[in-house]
Design a protein around this motif. Structure first.
Motif, PDB file in Angstrom:
ATOM      1  N   TYR A 238       6.576  59.296  18.017  1.00 25.30           N
ATOM      2  CA  TYR A 238       6.867  60.710  17.764  1.00 25.30           C
ATOM      3  C   TYR A 238       8.363  60.962  17.569  1.00 25.30           C
ATOM      4  O   TYR A 238       8.758  61.712  16.672  1.00 25.30           O
ATOM      5  N   LEU A 239       9.188  60.343  18.406  1.00 25.40           N
ATOM      6  CA  LEU A 239      10.614  60.677  18.407  1.00 25.40           C
ATOM      7  C   LEU A 239      11.457  59.778  17.508  1.00 25.40           C
ATOM      8  O   LEU A 239      12.580  60.152  17.150  1.00 25.40           O
ATOM      9  N   THR A 240      10.939  58.610  17.130  1.00 25.19           N
ATOM     10  CA  THR A 240      11.739  57.680  16.327  1.00 25.19           C
ATOM     11  C   THR A 240      11.076  57.342  14.999  1.00 25.19           C
ATOM     12  O   THR A 240      11.659  57.546  13.929  1.00 25.19           O
ATOM     13  N   VAL A 241       9.862  56.819  15.040  1.00 22.20           N
ATOM     14  CA  VAL A 241       9.245  56.286  13.831  1.00 22.20           C
ATOM     15  C   VAL A 241       8.816  57.398  12.879  1.00 22.20           C
ATOM     16  O   VAL A 241       9.079  57.326  11.671  1.00 22.20           O
ATOM     17  N   PRO A 243      10.003  60.560  12.551  1.00 25.35           N
ATOM     18  CA  PRO A 243      11.159  61.137  11.853  1.00 25.35           C
ATOM     19  C   PRO A 243      11.713  60.235  10.753  1.00 25.35           C
ATOM     20  O   PRO A 243      12.094  60.727   9.675  1.00 25.35           O
ATOM     21  N   LEU A 244      11.773  58.913  11.003  1.00 25.90           N
ATOM     22  CA  LEU A 244      12.259  57.994   9.974  1.00 25.90           C
ATOM     23  C   LEU A 244      11.319  57.994   8.765  1.00 25.90           C
ATOM     24  O   LEU A 244      11.771  57.933   7.610  1.00 25.90           O
ATOM     25  N   TRP A 245      10.026  58.067   9.014  1.00 28.79           N
ATOM     26  CA  TRP A 245       9.062  58.139   7.915  1.00 28.79           C
ATOM     27  C   TRP A 245       9.263  59.418   7.109  1.00 28.79           C
ATOM     28  O   TRP A 245       9.261  59.396   5.872  1.00 28.79           O
ATOM     29  N   ILE A 246       9.438  60.531   7.797  1.00 32.15           N
ATOM     30  CA  ILE A 246       9.634  61.812   7.116  1.00 32.15           C
ATOM     31  C   ILE A 246      10.869  61.759   6.221  1.00 32.15           C
ATOM     32  O   ILE A 246      10.862  62.227   5.067  1.00 32.15           O
ATOM     33  N   LEU A 247      11.950  61.175   6.728  1.00 28.58           N
ATOM     34  CA  LEU A 247      13.206  61.132   5.975  1.00 28.58           C
ATOM     35  C   LEU A 247      13.132  60.198   4.773  1.00 28.58           C
ATOM     36  O   LEU A 247      13.760  60.472   3.737  1.00 28.58           O
ATOM     37  N   THR A 248      12.392  59.099   4.891  1.00 33.27           N
ATOM     38  CA  THR A 248      12.447  58.068   3.857  1.00 33.27           C
ATOM     39  C   THR A 248      11.246  58.045   2.909  1.00 33.27           C
ATOM     40  O   THR A 248      11.340  57.468   1.821  1.00 33.27           O
ATOM     41  N   HIS A 249      10.118  58.668   3.299  1.00 30.47           N
ATOM     42  CA  HIS A 249       8.920  58.529   2.484  1.00 30.47           C
ATOM     43  C   HIS A 249       8.247  59.854   2.113  1.00 30.47           C
ATOM     44  O   HIS A 249       7.174  59.840   1.492  1.00 30.47           O
ATOM     45  N   THR A 250       8.824  60.982   2.497  1.00 33.77           N
ATOM     46  CA  THR A 250       8.202  62.268   2.163  1.00 33.77           C
ATOM     47  C   THR A 250       9.241  63.211   1.562  1.00 33.77           C
ATOM     48  O   THR A 250      10.445  62.976   1.646  1.00 33.77           O
ATOM     49  N   ASP A 251       8.759  64.294   0.971  1.00 34.66           N
ATOM     50  CA  ASP A 251       9.661  65.322   0.429  1.00 34.66           C
ATOM     51  C   ASP A 251       9.786  66.510   1.383  1.00 34.66           C
ATOM     52  O   ASP A 251      10.248  67.582   0.994  1.00 34.66           O
ATOM     53  N   ALA A 252       9.348  66.327   2.652  1.00 39.69           N
ATOM     54  CA  ALA A 252       9.432  67.416   3.638  1.00 39.69           C
ATOM     55  C   ALA A 252      10.887  67.710   3.984  1.00 39.69           C
ATOM     56  O   ALA A 252      11.733  66.805   3.976  1.00 39.69           O
ATOM     57  N   LYS A 254      14.248  68.269   6.118  1.00 43.39           N
ATOM     58  CA  LYS A 254      14.718  67.614   7.351  1.00 43.39           C
ATOM     59  C   LYS A 254      14.527  68.506   8.567  1.00 43.39           C
ATOM     60  O   LYS A 254      14.334  68.017   9.681  1.00 43.39           O
ATOM     61  N   THR A 255      14.587  69.814   8.377  1.00 43.90           N
ATOM     62  CA  THR A 255      14.442  70.738   9.506  1.00 43.90           C
ATOM     63  C   THR A 255      13.069  70.656  10.151  1.00 43.90           C
ATOM     64  O   THR A 255      12.886  71.069  11.294  1.00 43.90           O
ATOM     65  N   LEU A 256      12.093  70.096   9.428  1.00 47.05           N
ATOM     66  CA  LEU A 256      10.751  69.967   9.993  1.00 47.05           C
ATOM     67  C   LEU A 256      10.767  69.060  11.222  1.00 47.05           C
ATOM     68  O   LEU A 256       9.970  69.252  12.144  1.00 47.05           O
ATOM     69  N   ILE A 257      11.679  68.078  11.244  1.00 43.65           N
ATOM     70  CA  ILE A 257      11.739  67.150  12.378  1.00 43.65           C
ATOM     71  C   ILE A 257      12.034  67.904  13.667  1.00 43.65           C
ATOM     72  O   ILE A 257      11.366  67.707  14.687  1.00 43.65           O
ATOM     73  N   ALA A 258      13.037  68.795  13.634  1.00 46.51           N
ATOM     74  CA  ALA A 258      13.353  69.593  14.824  1.00 46.51           C
ATOM     75  C   ALA A 258      12.184  70.500  15.191  1.00 46.51           C
ATOM     76  O   ALA A 258      11.862  70.685  16.372  1.00 46.51           O
ATOM     77  N   GLY A 259      11.516  71.050  14.183  1.00 42.25           N
ATOM     78  CA  GLY A 259      10.372  71.908  14.453  1.00 42.25           C
ATOM     79  C   GLY A 259       9.236  71.160  15.128  1.00 42.25           C
ATOM     80  O   GLY A 259       8.572  71.692  16.026  1.00 42.25           O
ATOM     81  N   LEU A 260       9.018  69.907  14.731  1.00 47.15           N
ATOM     82  CA  LEU A 260       7.958  69.121  15.345  1.00 47.15           C
ATOM     83  C   LEU A 260       8.291  68.745  16.785  1.00 47.15           C
ATOM     84  O   LEU A 260       7.401  68.651  17.629  1.00 47.15           O
ATOM     85  N   VAL A 261       9.580  68.538  17.092  1.00 50.28           N
ATOM     86  CA  VAL A 261       9.980  68.276  18.476  1.00 50.28           C
ATOM     87  C   VAL A 261       9.698  69.500  19.340  1.00 50.28           C
ATOM     88  O   VAL A 261       9.172  69.392  20.458  1.00 50.28           O
ATOM     89  N   LEU A 262      10.021  70.685  18.826  1.00 46.43           N
ATOM     90  CA  LEU A 262       9.733  71.921  19.560  1.00 46.43           C
ATOM     91  C   LEU A 262       8.226  72.113  19.719  1.00 46.43           C
ATOM     92  O   LEU A 262       7.744  72.510  20.789  1.00 46.43           O
TER      93      LEU A 262
END
Length: 423
Positions: A238-241, A243-252, A254-262
């Motif tokens: 959840y906290l490492t893998v 986010p790295l997938w979101i950054l490197t393999h999706t068009d989502a 970046k702010t979505l990562i912080a939203g998912l942590v919340l």
């Protein structure tokens, strides 16, 4: 009336009942304010306030993790020898002293000495804290009490992160010194709180105490420990893998990562107690662990879909995958608490709980690199063997718990209870 009942139930699942359960949950929240504050601001503190390079910080933390791994089993035995409450209080006092010393650290050697000492103290304190909760509460209340603690722990982490944001915004040396001294004060307050908790009668001491690493010879128990430890990889996912997938393999965005942590924090606060029901026996805990493992496997199948979608649909897939992983975390955590509360013998509970934590420690060493390599660097196909691994763990853990339940623990003439998990 239905709405009122829903609200009343939601409040009951977040606010612990009066008594020891509430006291333990409140101390967890207070402790987490300090811990969350430092976790959120530690990287900047180490580089800005202590003048360390990123490589030095990484090396120091890796060495500390190794010390924690090696010390988990022998330091857990201190709880059996001196009592969990005494070790818990002493650990918090040492934590406070070590954090208070941070502003006086000069260079890498001083930093390494502090983080290694903190890792050793945490190995002993973590076991003592858990053993106290198990010893102090009736069997039927243990898992629920730990769920309340985790719920309020996340509230404390959130408060700590907010305070950290203020410190980082000020970005001055006095602010950073004040941060670690505030954390030291929080730990001292927690120590005073723990010292005032009810004294718990200790189990009868065995005539022949176990040697420091004897518990490692209990193959059924250590099998459960390692399998359960693998399932704590949901944190790394959840906290490492992810986010790295979101950054490197999706068009989502970046702010979505912080939203998912919340999103994770909110759901744990609201649902952890409810998700823990039924895990207060060894069979129930084994089934919870199995469900958690299968949910992790399902997450591994859903997440890679986001690499082939665009726009809003990508966000929908990512939120769905995150929800599966949060549910896995909620249920698997309850399974872990149930197994640690039921499988260890009362006379050697500290040594056994320390050994149980060994599985999670090993996961923290291998999962970040291993899961990132499988899930992210392969381009996506690695998620499918990863799903198969977690599904296999889920299928194996129930019979492994049954095996441990049929086998006497070291130093015990017979197992505490028969364990016959129901499929």
């Amino acid at each position: 009336m239905g709405a009122r009942d829903t609200i009343r139930t939601a409040v009951r699942d977040v606010v612990p009942p009066a008594g020891l359960t509430r006291a333990l949950a409140v101390q967890a929240m207070v402790y987490a304010v300090g811990n969350g504050l430092f976790q959120a601001g530690s990287a900047v503190f180490f580089t800005r306030a202590l003048g360390l390079s990123a490589a030095q910080v990484g090396l120091g933390l890796s060495i500390a993790a190794g010390v924690s791994l090696l010390g988990t089993v022998p330091l857990g035995g201190l709880t059996d020898r001196y009592g969990p409450q005494r070790i818990w209080v002493l650990g918090l006092v040492l934590d406070a002293a070590l954090f208070a010393s941070y502003p006086f650290v000069g260079g890498f050697a001083g930093f390494l000495a502090v983080v290694v000492a903190l890792a050793a103290v945490d190995a002993a304190t973590g076991t003592a804290r858990q053993v106290y909760s198990i010893n102090a509460l009736p069997p039927a209340e243990r898992v629920t009490a730990m769920a309340y603690q985790r719920s309020l722990l996340n509230v404390g982490f959130g408060l700590g992160a907010v305070i950290s944001g203020l410190v980082l915004a000020v970005d001055t040396m006095p602010a950073y010194r004040g941060m670690v001294w505030f954390i030291a004060t929080v730990f001292l307050v927690t120590a005073l709180f723990v010292r005032r908790l009810p004294k718990v009668a200790e189990a009868a001491r065995p005539a022949e105490p176990l040697s420091r690493f004897a518990v490692l010879r209990d193959r059924p128990f250590m099998t459960v420990s390692l399998l359960s430890g693998l399932l704590t990889a949901h944190q790394t996912l959840y906290l490492t893998v992810m986010p790295l997938w979101i950054l490197t393999h999706t068009d989502a965005p970046k702010t979505l990562i912080a939203g998912l942590v919340l999103f994770n924090t909110v759901l744990i606060v609201l649902l952890q107690v409810r998700a823990s029901r039924g895990a207060d026996t060894a069979p129930g805990a084994a089934r919870a662990s199995r469900r958690g493992a299968l949910l992790i496997a399902l997450f591994c199948l859903v997440l890679p879909i986001s690499g082939a979608t665009r726009g809003t649909l990508t966000v929908v897939v990512l939120v769905a995958a995150a929800t599966l992983l949060i549910l896995a975390e909620l249920i698997e955590s309850a399974g872990t608490w149930g197994l640690t509360a039921t499988l260890p013998p009362a006379t050697h509970r500290g040594a056994y709980v320390g050994a149980y934590r060994l599985g999670a420690q090993l996961q923290f060493l291998i999962a970040p690199a291993g899961l990132t390599a499988l899930g992210v660097t392969t381009g996506g196909w690695g998620w499918y063997p990863t799903a198969a691994i977690f599904a296999l763990v889920g299928l194996v853990i129930v019979p492994a718990v049954a095996w441990a339940g049929r086998t006497p623990r070291l130093g015990e003439p017979a197992p505490d209870r028969a364990v016959t998990p129901v499929p």
